[in-house]
Structure formats: structure tokens, C-alpha cells
Scaffold this motif. Sequence first.
Motif, PDB file in Angstrom:
ATOM      1  N   SER A  86      -9.185  -5.358  -1.600  1.00 24.25           N
ATOM      2  CA  SER A  86     -10.050  -5.926  -0.557  1.00 24.25           C
ATOM      3  C   SER A  86      -9.810  -5.269   0.791  1.00 24.25           C
ATOM      4  O   SER A  86      -9.852  -5.926   1.819  1.00 24.25           O
ATOM      5  N   PHE A  87      -9.548  -3.961   0.804  1.00 26.25           N
ATOM      6  CA  PHE A  87      -9.284  -3.248   2.049  1.00 26.25           C
ATOM      7  C   PHE A  87     -10.373  -3.570   3.056  1.00 26.25           C
ATOM      8  O   PHE A  87     -11.558  -3.310   2.817  1.00 26.25           O
ATOM      9  N   PRO A  88     -10.018  -4.191   4.191  1.00 24.31           N
ATOM     10  CA  PRO A  88     -11.032  -4.715   5.107  1.00 24.31           C
ATOM     11  C   PRO A  88     -11.736  -3.663   5.965  1.00 24.31           C
ATOM     12  O   PRO A  88     -12.796  -3.930   6.499  1.00 24.31           O
ATOM     13  N   GLY A  89     -11.163  -2.465   6.068  1.00 23.26           N
ATOM     14  CA  GLY A  89     -11.697  -1.498   7.010  1.00 23.26           C
ATOM     15  C   GLY A  89     -12.928  -0.757   6.560  1.00 23.26           C
ATOM     16  O   GLY A  89     -13.603  -0.153   7.388  1.00 23.26           O
ATOM     17  N   SER A  90     -13.257  -0.796   5.270  1.00 17.63           N
ATOM     18  CA  SER A  90     -14.340   0.053   4.799  1.00 17.63           C
ATOM     19  C   SER A  90     -14.890  -0.444   3.462  1.00 17.63           C
ATOM     20  O   SER A  90     -14.148  -0.584   2.493  1.00 17.63           O
ATOM     21  N   ALA A  91     -16.201  -0.646   3.418  1.00 19.24           N
ATOM     22  CA  ALA A  91     -16.857  -1.022   2.163  1.00 19.24           C
ATOM     23  C   ALA A  91     -16.756   0.121   1.158  1.00 19.24           C
ATOM     24  O   ALA A  91     -16.602  -0.103  -0.049  1.00 19.24           O
ATOM     25  N   ALA A  96       1.497  -2.756   0.022  1.00 16.60           N
ATOM     26  CA  ALA A  96       0.105  -3.152  -0.245  1.00 16.60           C
ATOM     27  C   ALA A  96      -0.311  -4.308   0.670  1.00 16.60           C
ATOM     28  O   ALA A  96      -1.446  -4.355   1.147  1.00 16.60           O
ATOM     29  N   TYR A  97       0.622  -5.221   0.920  1.00 21.28           N
ATOM     30  CA  TYR A  97       0.319  -6.375   1.775  1.00 21.28           C
ATOM     31  C   TYR A  97       0.518  -6.096   3.262  1.00 21.28           C
ATOM     32  O   TYR A  97      -0.249  -6.579   4.091  1.00 21.28           O
ATOM     33  N   PHE A 123       0.053   2.241   1.788  1.00 21.70           N
ATOM     34  CA  PHE A 123      -0.038   2.030   0.341  1.00 21.70           C
ATOM     35  C   PHE A 123      -1.100   2.938  -0.275  1.00 21.70           C
ATOM     36  O   PHE A 123      -0.865   3.574  -1.305  1.00 21.70           O
ATOM     37  N   LEU A 124      -2.267   3.022   0.376  1.00 19.94           N
ATOM     38  CA  LEU A 124      -3.338   3.873  -0.143  1.00 19.94           C
ATOM     39  C   LEU A 124      -2.896   5.338  -0.206  1.00 19.94           C
ATOM     40  O   LEU A 124      -3.333   6.083  -1.087  1.00 19.94           O
ATOM     41  N   SER A 125      -2.012   5.732   0.699  1.00 17.14           N
ATOM     42  CA  SER A 125      -1.546   7.122   0.704  1.00 17.14           C
ATOM     43  C   SER A 125      -0.645   7.434  -0.494  1.00 17.14           C
ATOM     44  O   SER A 125      -0.477   8.599  -0.846  1.00 17.14           O
ATOM     45  N   THR A 126      -0.073   6.410  -1.121  1.00 16.00           N
ATOM     46  CA  THR A 126       0.838   6.644  -2.247  1.00 16.00           C
ATOM     47  C   THR A 126       0.107   6.797  -3.576  1.00 16.00           C
ATOM     48  O   THR A 126       0.684   7.315  -4.534  1.00 16.00           O
ATOM     49  N   LEU A 127      -1.137   6.374  -3.643  1.00 17.54           N
ATOM     50  CA  LEU A 127      -1.832   6.316  -4.928  1.00 17.54           C
ATOM     51  C   LEU A 127      -1.967   7.675  -5.601  1.00 17.54           C
ATOM     52  O   LEU A 127      -1.795   7.794  -6.813  1.00 17.54           O
ATOM     53  N   GLY A 128      -2.302   8.694  -4.830  1.00 21.17           N
ATOM     54  CA  GLY A 128      -2.456  10.017  -5.418  1.00 21.17           C
ATOM     55  C   GLY A 128      -1.174  10.502  -6.062  1.00 21.17           C
ATOM     56  O   GLY A 128      -1.173  11.031  -7.180  1.00 21.17           O
TER      57      GLY A 128
END
Length: 179
Positions: free
Chosen positions: A2-7, A64-65, A71-76
Motif C-alpha cells: 500500500s505504498f502511499p506515494g504512488s498509484a 517495510a513499516y 525496503f523497496l530498494s532491497t527487492l531487486g
Amino acid sequence: LSFPGSATIRKMMNDFYVDEHGHDGLVASGIRALDSVGISTDALADSVPLPTTQTLCHALTYWAYSDPVFFLSTLGLLEGKQQKKDSFISACERFGLDERFVAPIRNHANINLKSGHANLSRLIFEHLPPLDAPTVERLRRSTRLFIEIYDRFFSGVWEHYSQAGNLIRTVEGLAGDNQ
């Protein structure tokens, strides 16, 4: 999710979630091959993760919280390099591991490759506004910590499984070690 910054990023994360949802079952189908080395499904369900595995999970949950951009930077990195063949699968094949064990891991790696999961962080960051200097510095500090935790995770796996007589860690076994 539910990342709030971008649809757009929310949709990317939802698509990623859809791709990943059920992978535990895909990989678990390889668990039946563990029976051939004396590890039952019940024993696996009663197992305890390595401390370094639990540390990585807790750190990712925290980020993540508390710092979703980091957190998003770690996914790759967590999803592996964009390559033709997974190095773990190559090692399994080189050592002649049972195909019943390797096939589900190979299937998971192929899904990640086809879906471009190794590029997920890069694609996400294309949709974020430029980061200010304090944010970049915070991300650098967190990256150093993440790399240390990730290195300890892999070192912990290596140390345990290269030396352990008992591959499955149970609560009862851990309690017996402390007596």
C-alpha cells in the motif's frame, strides 16, 4: 503493497505480490524430496529458523513499516540478479541433487527471470521523485546495515549446514543444547 506515494508503485507491488503469492507452495513441492534425506514434512513444520535468517526477516519487516523507500530498494537484490540461470540451481545440478528438489526452485527462478523481478527496485525508483540529500544519506546508512545483515544471513546458512549433523533445528533440540 500500500505504498502511499504512488498509484503506479502500488500497482507494481501488487503485480509483484501476485507473481510471488503461492511460491511458498511451489518451493514446498520440492520439500517432498527432503524425505529422501530423512526430513519429514512434519519435522520441517516444527523447525526453527537460523538466528541469521530470523534477523534478516525482522530487519526487512522493520524497514517495510518504518522506511518503505529503503525496503523497496532491497527487492531487486533479494530477487536475484537478472541472469540466464540461477547460480544455486547450477550448483545443485553440478552436485547431482535430486531433480524433485531442484525442479521447484528452478521453476521459481524462471518466474522471477520472466517477470524481471531483479529489476523491480530500478523500475520502482523510476517512478519516485528525486531524493533529497538527507534521504540519500539515510538510504546509504541503511544499505550498509542491510548488506551486513544479508552477509551474516548467508554466512549463517553456510556455517550451520556445512557443520551441522542435524539439518533441522527444533525447539526441543535447542533446549537440549542449553542443558
